[in-house]
Design an enzyme around this catalytic site. Sequence first.
Site, short mmCIF file in Angstrom:
data_model
loop_
_atom_site.label_atom_id
_atom_site.label_comp_id
_atom_site.label_asym_id
_atom_site.label_seq_id
_atom_site.Cartn_x
_atom_site.Cartn_y
_atom_site.Cartn_z
N HIS A 181 -29.93 -22.81 19.03
CA HIS A 181 -30.57 -23.14 17.75
C HIS A 181 -31.51 -22.03 17.31
O HIS A 181 -32.46 -22.26 16.56
CB HIS A 181 -31.34 -24.47 17.85
CG HIS A 181 -30.56 -25.59 18.43
ND1 HIS A 181 -29.64 -26.31 17.71
CD2 HIS A 181 -30.53 -26.09 19.69
CE1 HIS A 181 -29.09 -27.22 18.49
NE2 HIS A 181 -29.60 -27.10 19.69
N SER A 305 -28.10 5.21 5.49
CA SER A 305 -28.70 4.64 4.29
C SER A 305 -28.92 5.76 3.28
O SER A 305 -29.26 6.88 3.66
CB SER A 305 -30.03 3.95 4.62
OG SER A 305 -30.76 3.67 3.44
#
Length: 466
Positions: A181, A305
């Site tokens: 979770h 990038s």
Amino acid sequence: MSDSAPKNLVSTATASASIVSPLDERYASVMRPLAVHMSEYGLLKYRVAVELEWLIFMAQRPELTHVAPLSAEQVATLRGWIESFDETESAKIKAHEVKIQHDVKAVEYYLREKLNGAGLPEHAIQVHFCCTSEDINNLAYALMLKSALSQAWLPAAHKLVADLTQLAESAKSIAILARTHGQPASPTTLGKELAVFVYRLNRQLKQVAASEYLGKFSGAVGNFNAHVAAYPSLDWESLSKDFVESLGLTWNPLTTQIESHDYLAEVFMALSRFSNILLSLDRDVWMYISFGYFKQAAVKGEVGSSTMPHKVNPINFENSEANCGIAIALLQHLAEKLPVSRLQRDLSDSSALRNIGVAVGHSLVAIEAARRGLGRLALDPAAAQRDLESVWEVLGEAVQVVMRKHGLPDSYEQLKDLTRGRPLTKEILHQFIAGLSLPAEARDYLLALTPQSYIGIAARTVRHVQ
């Protein structure tokens, strides 16, 4: 580069920039092993193969008296046409198709020309005897898919799993914080988590490799109508079975005009499951990279990038994830659509079948992208160690289980109060353990336990992928 196209692809691609599909331009180099089978050229080659094998089959069956026997040399010549079939020959078929607007009949006319030119006019008129187009098409597609998977897709998929197996083995003892979770959970090892994917992928590969490829050869509506008109007394079911099985396929005895495509649905669902598991692997490895458990090799000259010069992005896994998604969508659509046909047939399956190569192609792109990504990974055990140093609360499970084993009351509740929703230090945990009424051996075991050592038999389970 904005996504993980093969390094040399942009410079070596010769296709026009006006091509719509990235499979035929950006990923063209990845597609080459598949395109040999699943292109228009490949489909035409398999149609030619089926037509010629049927002619040879008839010539070798004395009960089919209308076809003159062929010598061994003549048979070798005809099969040589299959082996030497190239794009020049496929263009000749397409020229016929332009004139008559029928793709399978174009193959028949092409072969008639070749047989006449080879001095076999009596055989030329027997090409496509008693066949409906689907008798040729269904066998051609079965051979095409079987060859494409066995010679292109499966080898790439096995290499991916081999790469992943090697990585799992090398990382089998590297303890990491598990996250259920998204929250800290009992530690595991990086190698074991990768081995889970190896095991899952291998199960699907076995199913793909064991796939059955069906074929029909029974005329216009599956009843041998024309066959019986030509030879009323022959056992056409037996002849059809012998021919289909001679091609390495499984005979389907009950069909309409088309083979029912159930086996295609089975194959495509296995490919879809493989792609879905790979997609999950892509996402998990992406997360492990973001946690720092893996470093990525920086390629000299590559830009991560356009504005942040430090970036080394996990583009290969992102590319693989995207192509898995496209493959799954197409494969599942084909699996649902192809077995459905109106009455004895409609042409919707013909249009759908044209996209088999696209679906398998995107799956292959995903596999190769993931392989490139795995090849750039380097383990960083120190990052995993840092993650585990501050999560002593994950030992709460071990402490409460040992307490329960020795009959201490409210063990779960005590550990819940101590650990749930709050950070826990080594000192606080050890103080709690020291105050428990446990045998010395059990207390010493718990005091020696660390988040790094609390991994059960994770490392040992990796052996199941060998």
